[in-house]
Design a protein around this motif. Structure first.
Motif, PDB file in Angstrom:
ATOM      1  N   GLY A  77       6.450  -1.995  18.633  1.00  0.00           N
ATOM      2  CA  GLY A  77       5.102  -1.927  18.068  1.00  0.00           C
ATOM      3  C   GLY A  77       4.907  -2.922  16.946  1.00  0.00           C
ATOM      4  N   ALA A  78       5.944  -3.070  16.100  1.00  0.00           N
ATOM      5  CA  ALA A  78       5.827  -3.983  14.955  1.00  0.00           C
ATOM      6  C   ALA A  78       5.650  -5.428  15.422  1.00  0.00           C
ATOM      7  CB  ALA A  78       7.048  -3.847  14.053  1.00  0.00           C
ATOM      8  N   ALA A  79       6.085  -5.718  16.639  1.00  0.00           N
ATOM      9  CA  ALA A  79       5.989  -7.085  17.154  1.00  0.00           C
ATOM     10  C   ALA A  79       4.601  -7.372  17.731  1.00  0.00           C
ATOM     11  CB  ALA A  79       7.065  -7.308  18.223  1.00  0.00           C
ATOM     12  N   SER A  80       3.771  -6.354  17.864  1.00  0.00           N
ATOM     13  CA  SER A  80       2.442  -6.568  18.442  1.00  0.00           C
ATOM     14  C   SER A  80       1.487  -7.126  17.392  1.00  0.00           C
ATOM     15  CB  SER A  80       1.884  -5.238  18.964  1.00  0.00           C
ATOM     16  OG  SER A  80       0.478  -5.343  19.127  1.00  0.00           O
ATOM     17  N   PRO A  81       0.656  -8.112  17.770  1.00  0.00           N
ATOM     18  CA  PRO A  81      -0.346  -8.623  16.824  1.00  0.00           C
ATOM     19  C   PRO A  81      -1.328  -7.536  16.402  1.00  0.00           C
ATOM     20  CG  PRO A  81      -0.187 -10.012  18.782  1.00  0.00           C
ATOM     21  CD  PRO A  81       0.636  -8.805  19.058  1.00  0.00           C
ATOM     22  N   PHE A  82      -1.365  -6.443  17.139  1.00  0.00           N
ATOM     23  CA  PHE A  82      -2.308  -5.375  16.812  1.00  0.00           C
ATOM     24  C   PHE A  82      -1.679  -4.265  15.983  1.00  0.00           C
ATOM     25  CE2 PHE A  82      -4.384  -7.681  20.112  1.00  0.00           C
ATOM     26  CZ  PHE A  82      -5.722  -7.637  19.748  1.00  0.00           C
ATOM     27  N   TYR A  83      -0.412  -4.454  15.580  1.00  0.00           N
ATOM     28  CA  TYR A  83       0.229  -3.470  14.692  1.00  0.00           C
ATOM     29  C   TYR A  83      -0.483  -3.501  13.333  1.00  0.00           C
ATOM     30  CZ  TYR A  83       3.566  -1.709  11.210  1.00  0.00           C
ATOM     31  OH  TYR A  83       4.141  -1.041  10.166  1.00  0.00           O
ATOM     32  N   ARG A 138       0.856  -1.182   0.000  1.00  0.00           N
ATOM     33  CA  ARG A 138       0.000   0.000   0.000  1.00  0.00           C
ATOM     34  C   ARG A 138       0.888   1.226   0.000  1.00  0.00           C
ATOM     35  NH1 ARG A 138      -4.443   0.829   4.763  1.00  0.00           N
ATOM     36  NH2 ARG A 138      -5.602   2.540   3.808  1.00  0.00           N
ATOM     37  N   ALA A 139       0.940   1.955  -1.130  1.00  0.00           N
ATOM     38  CA  ALA A 139       1.822   3.124  -1.236  1.00  0.00           C
ATOM     39  C   ALA A 139       1.448   4.141  -0.174  1.00  0.00           C
ATOM     40  CB  ALA A 139       1.701   3.739  -2.623  1.00  0.00           C
ATOM     41  N   GLY A 140       2.459   4.786   0.400  1.00  0.00           N
ATOM     42  CA  GLY A 140       2.199   5.826   1.394  1.00  0.00           C
ATOM     43  C   GLY A 140       2.013   5.290   2.801  1.00  0.00           C
ATOM     44  N   PHE A 141       2.133   3.980   2.948  1.00  0.00           N
ATOM     45  CA  PHE A 141       1.970   3.366   4.268  1.00  0.00           C
ATOM     46  C   PHE A 141       3.223   2.604   4.675  1.00  0.00           C
ATOM     47  CE2 PHE A 141      -2.300   4.516   3.576  1.00  0.00           C
ATOM     48  CZ  PHE A 141      -2.987   4.429   4.783  1.00  0.00           C
ATOM     49  N   SER A 142       3.398   2.478   5.989  1.00  0.00           N
ATOM     50  CA  SER A 142       4.525   1.689   6.477  1.00  0.00           C
ATOM     51  C   SER A 142       4.353   0.236   6.026  1.00  0.00           C
ATOM     52  CB  SER A 142       4.618   1.783   8.001  1.00  0.00           C
ATOM     53  OG  SER A 142       3.460   1.257   8.607  1.00  0.00           O
ATOM     54  N   LEU A 143       5.405  -0.532   6.186  1.00  0.00           N
ATOM     55  CA  LEU A 143       5.370  -1.929   5.726  1.00  0.00           C
ATOM     56  C   LEU A 143       4.583  -2.797   6.703  1.00  0.00           C
ATOM     57  CD1 LEU A 143       9.119  -2.270   4.653  1.00  0.00           C
ATOM     58  CD2 LEU A 143       7.129  -2.227   3.108  1.00  0.00           C
ATOM     59  N   GLU A 144       4.206  -3.961   6.217  1.00  0.00           N
ATOM     60  CA  GLU A 144       3.590  -4.931   7.116  1.00  0.00           C
ATOM     61  C   GLU A 144       4.638  -5.426   8.114  1.00  0.00           C
ATOM     62  OE1 GLU A 144       0.352  -7.468   4.860  1.00  0.00           O
ATOM     63  OE2 GLU A 144       2.074  -7.086   3.571  1.00  0.00           O
ATOM     64  N   ALA A 145       4.136  -5.832   9.267  1.00  0.00           N
ATOM     65  CA  ALA A 145       5.019  -6.168  10.391  1.00  0.00           C
ATOM     66  C   ALA A 145       6.157  -7.153  10.062  1.00  0.00           C
ATOM     67  CB  ALA A 145       4.190  -6.686  11.557  1.00  0.00           C
ATOM     68  N   PRO A 146       5.888  -8.224   9.293  1.00  0.00           N
ATOM     69  CA  PRO A 146       6.982  -9.188   9.072  1.00  0.00           C
ATOM     70  C   PRO A 146       8.230  -8.561   8.450  1.00  0.00           C
ATOM     71  CG  PRO A 146       4.885 -10.129   8.386  1.00  0.00           C
ATOM     72  CD  PRO A 146       4.621  -8.686   8.710  1.00  0.00           C
ATOM     73  N   PHE A 147       8.056  -7.461   7.706  1.00  0.00           N
ATOM     74  CA  PHE A 147       9.238  -6.820   7.118  1.00  0.00           C
ATOM     75  C   PHE A 147      10.170  -6.260   8.198  1.00  0.00           C
ATOM     76  CE2 PHE A 147       6.426  -6.875   3.475  1.00  0.00           C
ATOM     77  CZ  PHE A 147       7.305  -7.204   2.448  1.00  0.00           C
ATOM     78  N   TYR A 148       9.645  -6.071   9.385  1.00  0.00           N
ATOM     79  CA  TYR A 148      10.468  -5.555  10.475  1.00  0.00           C
ATOM     80  C   TYR A 148      10.851  -6.643  11.485  1.00  0.00           C
ATOM     81  CZ  TYR A 148       8.477  -1.198   8.652  1.00  0.00           C
ATOM     82  OH  TYR A 148       8.083  -0.160   7.835  1.00  0.00           O
ATOM     83  N   THR A 149      10.188  -7.810  11.399  1.00  0.00           N
ATOM     84  CA  THR A 149      10.371  -8.795  12.481  1.00  0.00           C
ATOM     85  C   THR A 149      10.777 -10.193  12.017  1.00  0.00           C
ATOM     86  OG1 THR A 149       8.016  -9.340  12.335  1.00  0.00           O
ATOM     87  CG2 THR A 149       8.644  -7.651  13.959  1.00  0.00           C
ATOM     88  N   ASP A 150      10.474 -10.558  10.777  1.00  0.00           N
ATOM     89  CA  ASP A 150      10.600 -11.952  10.354  1.00  0.00           C
ATOM     90  C   ASP A 150      12.032 -12.294   9.924  1.00  0.00           C
ATOM     91  OD1 ASP A 150      10.528 -14.393   9.078  1.00  0.00           O
ATOM     92  OD2 ASP A 150       8.803 -13.923   7.798  1.00  0.00           O
TER      93      ASP A 150
END
Ligand code: FES
Ligand SMILES: [Fe+2]
Length: 406
Positions: free
Chosen positions: A372-378, A7-19
């Motif tokens: 925050g990225a590690a939270s299931p609610f991110y 989604r352009a203009g939005f941060s990445l989905e969590a796995p991009f920061y955690t996986d």
């Protein structure tokens, strides 16, 4: 993985920061393929001087060679894989592995294996593996790809006129700081690509106008005075730059080229000389043949892992080196004129104060995001207008990943 539906203009989905799997892919597709900032020539001033550099699964030796260039060698012994050099920096002739003393030339050729009577194999098959190295305007870059991206010389052509006059070849390291941020490398870079959070940097706010990324239309009421002061300071800086023949225009190609870059020369608040409380110089020695201390800051961002501030009196280089999905080493190096004397021309504490504090504040911001990225609610959040460079960084990243996956 959702690269296609990003989604352009939005941060990445969590796995991009955690996986960890995505981290491994980042190491192959980004840090294994692109030009990475390694160090400046001030860190390896003489032939034989080297630094070792670790990121992700890689370990490299960057060695100043006799021709004035760099040899970049994988720091993996061809006997049983031990790290050949273990110090972060030093000076060496031949490279001797500490495990069984296999000895390599500075070019990486295996010249001696101390196993009497057993040298039945072809030594030429066991040289240290090499990577690509380039020096541009005194900055050293390395690339692990067999065929590096070819547009880097164009990127270098953009930044050389800006950085060249600061003459990094005539500087020395005043101080180097290594901090480990508990955050994914992309969060480190995202944080650095915006100043929306700059209220959190009281020391930096003394000299850096907190209006970075803003325009006449987006300036909030509480920053209108600062904006006005900034405009005036910028006009007078540009006048001086034109007189001295120094480039200052913004070149912004963060996601429109593979060697993504943003560079400009921008005014500083107060005296406009340096990152001090009143904007005055922090070292008495001008760099290179610069004509004036009031040169603001020449700031450069390079994808994927570096940013720089070049002032009349000193230079600060920043490199981000991923450790794993949730940890990144951030290395900050302060360079001063090579004839500047500590305690006489500069006070080390004062020289480093603003960015030491700023780095600690940034580390805290990055770590809050990682948690925050590690939270299931991110959920992915929208970048603001002033965060357009964050979007450009992410766009660059997603484009490169798509290209890699094919
Ligand atoms: S692992 Fe390096 S000499 Fe044996
Ligand atoms: Fe910051």
């Amino acid at each position: 993985m959702r690269l296609d539906t990003r989604r352009a203009g939005f941060s990445l989905e969590a796995p991009f920061y955690t996986d960890p799997n995505l981290f491994n892919l980042d190491m192959q597709a980004i840090f294994g393929q692109h030009w990475v900032f390694a160090c400046s020539v001030a860190e390896i001033p003489e032939p034989g001087d080297y630094v070792t550099l670790d990121y992700g699964p890689y370990s490299l030796i960057v060695l100043h060679n006799d021709d004035g260039g760099v040899n970049v060698l994988h720091n993996v012994c061809r006997h049983r894989g031990a790290r050949v050099l273990t110090d972060p920096q030093g000076t060496t002739g031949n490279l001797v592995c500490g495990y069984h003393s296999w000895t390599y030339s500075p070019e990486g050729d295996l010249i001696h294996a101390s196993a009497p009577g057993e040298m039945t194999f072809d030594k030429s098959c066991y040289a240290l593996k090499r990577a690509h190295g380039k020096i541009a305007a005194g900055l050293v870059f390395i690339c692990l790809a067999e065929e590096p991206p070819t547009d880097f010389h164009e990127t270098a052509k953009i930044f050389e006129p800006y950085i060249g006059p600061h003459e990094l070849g005539k500087t020395k390291v005043a101080y180097q700081q290594n901090i480990v941020e508990e955050g994914n490398w992309k969060l480190v870079m995202e944080n650095n690509r915006e100043c929306y959070h700059c209220d959190g940097h009281p020391e930096l706010a003394c000299s850096l106008f907190p209006t970075w990324g803003l325009t006449d239309e987006t300036i909030p009421p509480h920053l209108e005075d600062v904006w006005e002061r900034n405009q005036q300071a910028q006009a007078s800086l540009e006048y001086r730059c034109r007189r001295y023949g120094l480039p200052y225009e913004v070149v912004e190609e963060l996601d429109t080229r593979v060697g993504g870059i943003r560079i400009s020369r921008e005014s500083l608040d107060g005296a406009g000389e340096s990152f001090s409380a009143d904007g005055r110089r922090l070292s008495k020695k001008l760099l290179g043949d610069l004509p004036d201390f009031r040169l603001g800051r020449c700031s450069m961002h390079l994808q994927p892992n570096s940013w720089f501030h070049l002032l009349g009196d000193h230079v600060i280089t920043f490199g981000a080196y991923p450790i794993n999905a949730h940890q990144t080493l951030v290395r900050t190096t302060w360079l001063v004129a090579d004839d500047a004397v500590e305690g006489v021309d500069y006070d080390l504490e004062t020289l480093t104060h603003t960015w030491k504090q700023t780095n600690l504040q940034d580390k805290a911001f990055v770590e809050l995001c990682q948690q925050g990225a590690a939270s299931p609610f991110y959920e992915q959040g929208p970048y603001m207008k002033s965060e357009y460079q964050v979007e450009a960084f992410i766009n660059w990243y997603v484009t490169r990943m798509r290209e890699h996956i094919g």
